[in-house]
Design a protein around this motif. Structure first.
Motif, mmCIF file in Angstrom:
data_model
loop_
_atom_site.group_PDB
_atom_site.id
_atom_site.type_symbol
_atom_site.label_atom_id
_atom_site.label_comp_id
_atom_site.label_asym_id
_atom_site.label_seq_id
_atom_site.Cartn_x
_atom_site.Cartn_y
_atom_site.Cartn_z
ATOM 1 N N LEU A 6 0.826 -1.199 0.000
ATOM 2 C CA LEU A 6 0.000 0.000 0.000
ATOM 3 C C LEU A 6 0.864 1.254 0.000
ATOM 4 C CD1 LEU A 6 -2.797 1.286 0.156
ATOM 5 C CD2 LEU A 6 -2.704 1.054 2.646
ATOM 6 N N ASN A 7 1.895 1.278 0.826
ATOM 7 C CA ASN A 7 2.770 2.445 0.885
ATOM 8 C C ASN A 7 3.574 2.611 -0.397
ATOM 9 O OD1 ASN A 7 2.964 3.865 3.772
ATOM 10 N ND2 ASN A 7 2.523 1.697 4.097
ATOM 11 N N LEU A 8 4.035 1.499 -0.968
ATOM 12 C CA LEU A 8 4.790 1.568 -2.212
ATOM 13 C C LEU A 8 3.922 2.075 -3.353
ATOM 14 C CD1 LEU A 8 7.345 1.010 -3.864
ATOM 15 C CD2 LEU A 8 6.545 -1.364 -4.135
ATOM 16 N N SER A 9 2.711 1.566 -3.463
ATOM 17 C CA SER A 9 1.817 2.008 -4.535
ATOM 18 C C SER A 9 1.442 3.476 -4.363
ATOM 19 C CB SER A 9 0.566 1.137 -4.577
ATOM 20 O OG SER A 9 -0.136 1.190 -3.345
ATOM 21 N N LEU A 10 1.279 3.934 -3.123
ATOM 22 C CA LEU A 10 0.986 5.350 -2.885
ATOM 23 C C LEU A 10 2.171 6.213 -3.288
ATOM 24 C CD1 LEU A 10 -0.835 7.572 -1.773
ATOM 25 C CD2 LEU A 10 0.072 7.092 0.513
ATOM 26 N N ALA A 11 3.385 5.783 -2.936
ATOM 27 C CA ALA A 11 4.585 6.543 -3.305
ATOM 28 C C ALA A 11 4.739 6.617 -4.823
ATOM 29 C CB ALA A 11 5.816 5.895 -2.677
ATOM 30 N N LEU A 12 4.514 5.508 -5.514
ATOM 31 C CA LEU A 12 4.610 5.493 -6.980
ATOM 32 C C LEU A 12 3.560 6.411 -7.596
ATOM 33 C CD1 LEU A 12 5.189 1.683 -7.662
ATOM 34 C CD2 LEU A 12 6.862 3.538 -7.862
ATOM 35 N N SER A 13 2.367 6.398 -7.010
ATOM 36 C CA SER A 13 1.292 7.233 -7.534
ATOM 37 C C SER A 13 1.592 8.717 -7.344
ATOM 38 C CB SER A 13 -0.014 6.867 -6.827
ATOM 39 O OG SER A 13 -1.114 7.528 -7.404
ATOM 40 N N LEU A 14 2.284 9.056 -6.254
ATOM 41 C CA LEU A 14 2.644 10.450 -6.007
ATOM 42 C C LEU A 14 3.757 10.931 -6.936
ATOM 43 C CD1 LEU A 14 2.613 10.469 -2.094
ATOM 44 C CD2 LEU A 14 0.997 11.651 -3.597
ATOM 45 N N VAL A 15 4.646 10.028 -7.289
ATOM 46 C CA VAL A 15 5.814 10.411 -8.088
ATOM 47 C C VAL A 15 5.520 10.430 -9.585
ATOM 48 C CG1 VAL A 15 8.140 9.691 -8.781
ATOM 49 C CG2 VAL A 15 7.483 9.670 -6.358
ATOM 50 N N PHE A 16 4.804 9.417 -10.060
ATOM 51 C CA PHE A 16 4.594 9.282 -11.504
ATOM 52 C C PHE A 16 3.308 9.960 -11.949
ATOM 53 C CE2 PHE A 16 7.515 5.779 -10.666
ATOM 54 C CZ PHE A 16 8.424 5.941 -11.704
ATOM 55 N N GLY A 17 3.364 10.518 -13.139
ATOM 56 C CA GLY A 17 2.214 11.183 -13.735
ATOM 57 C C GLY A 17 2.648 11.876 -15.000
ATOM 58 N N ALA A 18 1.806 12.794 -15.497
ATOM 59 C CA ALA A 18 2.183 13.562 -16.682
ATOM 60 C C ALA A 18 3.483 14.316 -16.441
ATOM 61 C CB ALA A 18 1.057 14.525 -17.051
ATOM 62 N N GLU A 19 3.656 14.781 -15.217
ATOM 63 C CA GLU A 19 4.905 15.429 -14.792
ATOM 64 C C GLU A 19 5.565 14.525 -13.760
ATOM 65 O OE1 GLU A 19 7.971 18.129 -14.530
ATOM 66 O OE2 GLU A 19 6.242 18.320 -15.872
ATOM 67 N N ILE A 76 -1.151 4.125 -13.851
ATOM 68 C CA ILE A 76 -1.018 3.703 -15.256
ATOM 69 C C ILE A 76 -1.861 4.593 -16.151
ATOM 70 C CG2 ILE A 76 -1.504 1.827 -16.874
ATOM 71 C CD1 ILE A 76 -0.908 -0.118 -14.580
ATOM 72 N N ALA A 77 -3.072 4.924 -15.700
ATOM 73 C CA ALA A 77 -3.966 5.766 -16.487
ATOM 74 C C ALA A 77 -3.368 7.150 -16.737
ATOM 75 C CB ALA A 77 -5.313 5.897 -15.778
ATOM 76 N N ARG A 78 -2.605 7.661 -15.758
ATOM 77 C CA ARG A 78 -2.019 8.999 -15.892
ATOM 78 C C ARG A 78 -0.737 9.005 -16.703
ATOM 79 N NH1 ARG A 78 -0.167 10.528 -11.260
ATOM 80 N NH2 ARG A 78 -0.954 8.952 -9.831
ATOM 81 N N THR A 79 -0.094 7.863 -16.836
ATOM 82 C CA THR A 79 1.221 7.821 -17.498
ATOM 83 C C THR A 79 1.215 7.130 -18.852
ATOM 84 O OG1 THR A 79 1.747 5.775 -16.287
ATOM 85 C CG2 THR A 79 2.460 7.842 -15.300
ATOM 86 N N PRO A 90 1.142 13.410 -22.235
ATOM 87 C CA PRO A 90 0.435 14.201 -21.215
ATOM 88 C C PRO A 90 -1.086 14.017 -21.190
ATOM 89 C CG PRO A 90 0.955 15.590 -23.070
ATOM 90 C CD PRO A 90 1.551 14.252 -23.374
ATOM 91 N N GLY A 91 -1.620 13.152 -22.066
ATOM 92 C CA GLY A 91 -3.035 12.835 -21.973
ATOM 93 C C GLY A 91 -3.297 11.891 -20.804
ATOM 94 N N GLU A 92 -4.564 11.526 -20.618
ATOM 95 C CA GLU A 92 -4.906 10.669 -19.474
ATOM 96 C C GLU A 92 -6.049 9.740 -19.831
ATOM 97 O OE1 GLU A 92 -6.767 11.215 -15.004
ATOM 98 O OE2 GLU A 92 -5.226 12.622 -15.686
ATOM 99 N N LEU A 93 -5.903 8.491 -19.473
ATOM 100 C CA LEU A 93 -6.972 7.512 -19.629
ATOM 101 C C LEU A 93 -7.830 7.488 -18.362
ATOM 102 C CD1 LEU A 93 -4.990 4.476 -21.099
ATOM 103 C CD2 LEU A 93 -6.664 5.874 -22.328
ATOM 104 N N PRO A 94 -9.111 7.172 -18.481
ATOM 105 C CA PRO A 94 -9.908 6.939 -17.266
ATOM 106 C C PRO A 94 -9.403 5.709 -16.526
ATOM 107 C CG PRO A 94 -11.331 7.355 -19.165
ATOM 108 C CD PRO A 94 -9.945 7.175 -19.700
ATOM 109 N N ALA A 95 -9.333 5.795 -15.212
ATOM 110 C CA ALA A 95 -8.851 4.662 -14.418
ATOM 111 C C ALA A 95 -9.754 3.449 -14.568
ATOM 112 C CB ALA A 95 -8.755 5.069 -12.949
#
Length: 335
Positions: free
Chosen positions: A15-28, A301-304, A308-313
């Motif tokens: 849970l903590n790892l997935s939260l950290a990855l979600s905070l770091v990865f994205g369009a930016e 995954i949806a954000r990356t 810079p576009g985004e898929l619905p989760a």
């Protein structure tokens, strides 16, 4: 039993790892140092203003879907059961469609502005639509007493969900405004969502989780059958009501947070059951954590995927869920 602490640590770390990855990865993409306050000013703004509230909202939604999925599978004693069977998600979509069409091109009355300062009218109508759908199917199900009411719940939920979807489609066909936003809602997306939605669902989400843990022990007794559970002191009709309230609140919050998100409530409890067993004291909390992990990774995954576009989760969870559901059905058929 000796393995339970290991599973608790494993799910907590995931849970903590997935939260950290979600905070770091994205369009930016952010530097991992931003998580310990070492990022640039621009990165800190992205983290605190955009990424963190969205990720917390996704996490809470995953917790709710995982908990309600586990409760439904325990109650119906069926690994294919999940919150969507009550038609609540379709009811929420109908509420959002009605609100969008009615409010298109209109300004809100001044008296309502303080109310909608904290939550959009579309989100509010979706929440109310989900609750109404849940209570409606409950009333229909209890028109038949005893064991038949559980079967009636499944049948009525499926039928009413189809009806709500048909009405939503009919409304959208007569209006060409805001089709993209509603389509995104139906697919399930957390784009543009954050603190407002999180604050709005905080109380009903907490109530749903409390109810899930409160009915855990009676649900264990129900695995022996409703008659046996009744002889052991379980009030089956009352438990059924609490299970439905738990599911209605959880799915209402989930659709308000991110629209229609499918399969999380199906996948998480089933995988947890394979790992830790069917007991509610482990199935419910671990399903919550695994549901959050699954949804956080899906949203990442949806954000990356097409940045810079985004898929619905919801597309990602469906891609994962459909083959899982089919394999589960085939496994049950061959067993």
């Amino acid at each position: 039993m000796k393995r339970q602490p290991l599973f608790a640590i494993l799910f907590f770390l995931l849970l903590n790892l997935s939260l950290a990855l979600s905070l770091v990865f994205g369009a930016e993409k952010l530097s991992p140092l931003v998580l310990i306050g070492k990022g640039t000013k621009f990165q800190n703004i992205i983290l605190w203003k955009i990424r963190l509230p969205r990720c917390l909202l996704v996490l809470v939604t995953g917790l709710l879907l995982g908990a309600s999925g586990a409760v439904f599978q325990l109650f119906f004693r069926n690994p294919l059961a999940e919150p969507g069977i009550m038609g609540i998600s379709s009811g929420a979509t109908l509420g959002a469609v009605i609100a969008t069409v009615i409010l298109a091109g209109r300004t809100l009355p001044g008296a309502l502005e303080p109310v909608f300062k904290f939550i959009s009218p579309i989100n509010l109508c979706a929440f109310l639509g989900a609750l109404a759908a849940g209570f409606f199917v409950t009333a229909l199900a209890f028109s038949r007493a005893g064991k038949a009411s559980s079967v009636m719940l499944l049948l009525c939920g499926t039928a009413l969900g189809t009806l709500y979807s048909a009405i939503s489609s009919a409304i959208l066909l007569t209006s060409n405004k805001e089709l993209h936003s509603i389509y995104t809602w139906i697919l399930g997306s957390f784009n543009g969502r954050g603190w407002k939605e999180l604050i709005f669902i905080a109380i009903p989400a907490t109530l749903s989780i409390i109810i899930a843990f409160a009915v855990a022990r009676p649900l264990d007794l129900l695995t022996c059958g409703e008659k046996t559970a009744s002889t052991l002191g379980v009030e089956v009709d009352r438990i059924r009501i609490w299970v439905l309230i738990c599911g209605a609140l959880a799915v209402s919050c989930a659709v308000c947070a991110g629209g229609t998100i499918g399969f999380v409530g199906l996948i998480a409890p089933h995988i947890v059951r394979k790992l830790t067993g069917p007991k509610s004291r482990t199935l419910i909390p671990y399903s919550m954590m695994f549901g959050a992990v699954l949804l956080l990774l899906s949203d990442t995954i949806a954000r990356t995927a097409i940045a810079p576009g985004e898929l619905p989760a919801g597309i990602i969870t469906s891609i994962l869920g459909v083959p899982f559901f089919i394999s589960l059905c085939l496994t049950k058929k061959n067993s």
